[in-house]
Design an enzyme around this catalytic site. Sequence first.
Site, PDB file in Angstrom:
ATOM      1  N   PRO A 117      -7.523   2.593   5.266  1.00  0.00           N
ATOM      2  CA  PRO A 117      -9.019   1.516   5.400  1.00  0.00           C
ATOM      3  C   PRO A 117      -8.657   1.511   4.176  1.00  0.00           C
ATOM      4  O   PRO A 117      -8.288   0.973   2.991  1.00  0.00           O
ATOM      5  CB  PRO A 117     -10.655   2.445   4.853  1.00  0.00           C
ATOM      6  CG  PRO A 117      -9.764   3.890   4.487  1.00  0.00           C
ATOM      7  CD  PRO A 117      -8.367   4.710   4.942  1.00  0.00           C
ATOM      8  N   GLY A 151       0.725  -1.158  -0.358  1.00  0.00           N
ATOM      9  CA  GLY A 151      -0.126   0.019  -0.094  1.00  0.00           C
ATOM     10  C   GLY A 151       1.027   1.395  -0.300  1.00  0.00           C
ATOM     11  O   GLY A 151       0.733   2.388   0.136  1.00  0.00           O
ATOM     12  N   GLY A 153      -8.865  -1.171  -0.180  1.00  0.00           N
ATOM     13  CA  GLY A 153      -9.987  -0.382  -0.627  1.00  0.00           C
ATOM     14  C   GLY A 153      -9.744   1.292  -0.712  1.00  0.00           C
ATOM     15  O   GLY A 153     -10.863   2.131  -1.751  1.00  0.00           O
ATOM     16  N   SER A 211      -2.937  -0.842   4.696  1.00  0.00           N
ATOM     17  CA  SER A 211      -4.554  -1.485   4.225  1.00  0.00           C
ATOM     18  C   SER A 211      -5.080  -1.930   5.182  1.00  0.00           C
ATOM     19  O   SER A 211      -4.275  -3.147   6.143  1.00  0.00           O
ATOM     20  CB  SER A 211      -4.443  -1.990   3.055  1.00  0.00           C
ATOM     21  OG  SER A 211      -5.437  -2.974   3.219  1.00  0.00           O
ATOM     22  N   THR A 256       9.111   0.743 -11.827  1.00  0.00           N
ATOM     23  CA  THR A 256       9.524  -0.434 -12.582  1.00  0.00           C
ATOM     24  C   THR A 256       8.202  -1.177 -13.307  1.00  0.00           C
ATOM     25  O   THR A 256       6.996  -0.780 -12.529  1.00  0.00           O
ATOM     26  CB  THR A 256      10.364  -1.627 -12.185  1.00  0.00           C
ATOM     27  OG1 THR A 256       9.494  -2.232 -10.801  1.00  0.00           O
ATOM     28  CG2 THR A 256      11.621  -0.893 -11.229  1.00  0.00           C
ATOM     29  N   LYS A 291       9.050   9.383  -7.831  1.00  0.00           N
ATOM     30  CA  LYS A 291       9.821   7.763  -7.518  1.00  0.00           C
ATOM     31  C   LYS A 291      10.769   7.941  -8.451  1.00  0.00           C
ATOM     32  O   LYS A 291      11.150   7.847  -9.364  1.00  0.00           O
ATOM     33  CB  LYS A 291       8.601   7.492  -8.856  1.00  0.00           C
ATOM     34  CG  LYS A 291       8.068   5.564  -8.898  1.00  0.00           C
ATOM     35  CD  LYS A 291       8.037   4.670  -7.637  1.00  0.00           C
ATOM     36  CE  LYS A 291       7.950   3.751  -7.603  1.00  0.00           C
ATOM     37  NZ  LYS A 291       7.349   3.013  -6.838  1.00  0.00           N
ATOM     38  N   THR A 336       2.025   3.239  -2.723  1.00  0.00           N
ATOM     39  CA  THR A 336       2.096   4.420  -3.893  1.00  0.00           C
ATOM     40  C   THR A 336       0.580   5.189  -3.227  1.00  0.00           C
ATOM     41  O   THR A 336       0.411   6.114  -3.065  1.00  0.00           O
ATOM     42  CB  THR A 336       1.672   3.737  -4.817  1.00  0.00           C
ATOM     43  OG1 THR A 336       3.284   3.070  -5.258  1.00  0.00           O
ATOM     44  CG2 THR A 336       1.337   4.361  -5.878  1.00  0.00           C
TER      45      THR A 336
END
Length: 242
Positions: free
Chosen positions: A200, A14, A202, A171, A41, A37, A16
């Site tokens: 959270p 998680g 999602g 997450s 890749t 970044k 990003t």
Amino acid sequence: MPVLVITGTGTEVGKTVATAAVAAAALAAGRSVAVLKAAQTGVGPDERGDADEVARLAGAVTAAEVARYPEPLAPGTAARRAGRAPVRPQEVADAAGKLAAGHDLVLVEGAGGLLVRFDEAGGTLADVARLLRAPVLVVAPAGLGTLNNTELTARELRFRELDLLGVVIGSWPGRPDLAARCNVADLPQVAGAPLLGALPEGAGALDPADFRAGAPQWLAPRLNGRWDAAAFTVREAPAPFA
């Protein structure tokens, strides 16, 4: 804190989406933000990368990459296989420094974990943090196995005398199991640093407007949010076993 380096305890934790949340909360607080970044890749020349995803979710950020390689591998390996020059820690630090001159906050997102190699000399995101003298935010998963990887990352940062700002859970499940609930209390203990947020489950699939509205509620004040670690721990951690 003009530059913040963001690493994960591994891949698919998680990172990003957490970077996007930090960016969105900073924007909501009135700060100008750039996301860099270090090495992208697994994407082609015209495909969207992680920095683009941060901009999609967070809003008006400056998105940039230092290098991009087509295969989904560690940056050093991906560069070698593509026959391209690897990214060097100094290049990443220089790019972040230029962005910092025009932004209140620069978020430098790594690839995978802290010690994923950029080049044949063994350069890593930890070297970038050292060159920038920047604090590091660690994104960790919630469930079983996270304590070991989080502690290893924290120990390496301390060994290198780098500043671990804190840990964000990348997450948080809607129905956390016992391991995840216990980890709420255990993660800051093994990291030796505070828990600074929990996204959270999602969150990355939310509509961008909803994501931006939610981000400050998922992150602690140190990250421009309103999330309360103590209240979260009381609510989610299990009662002691009798």
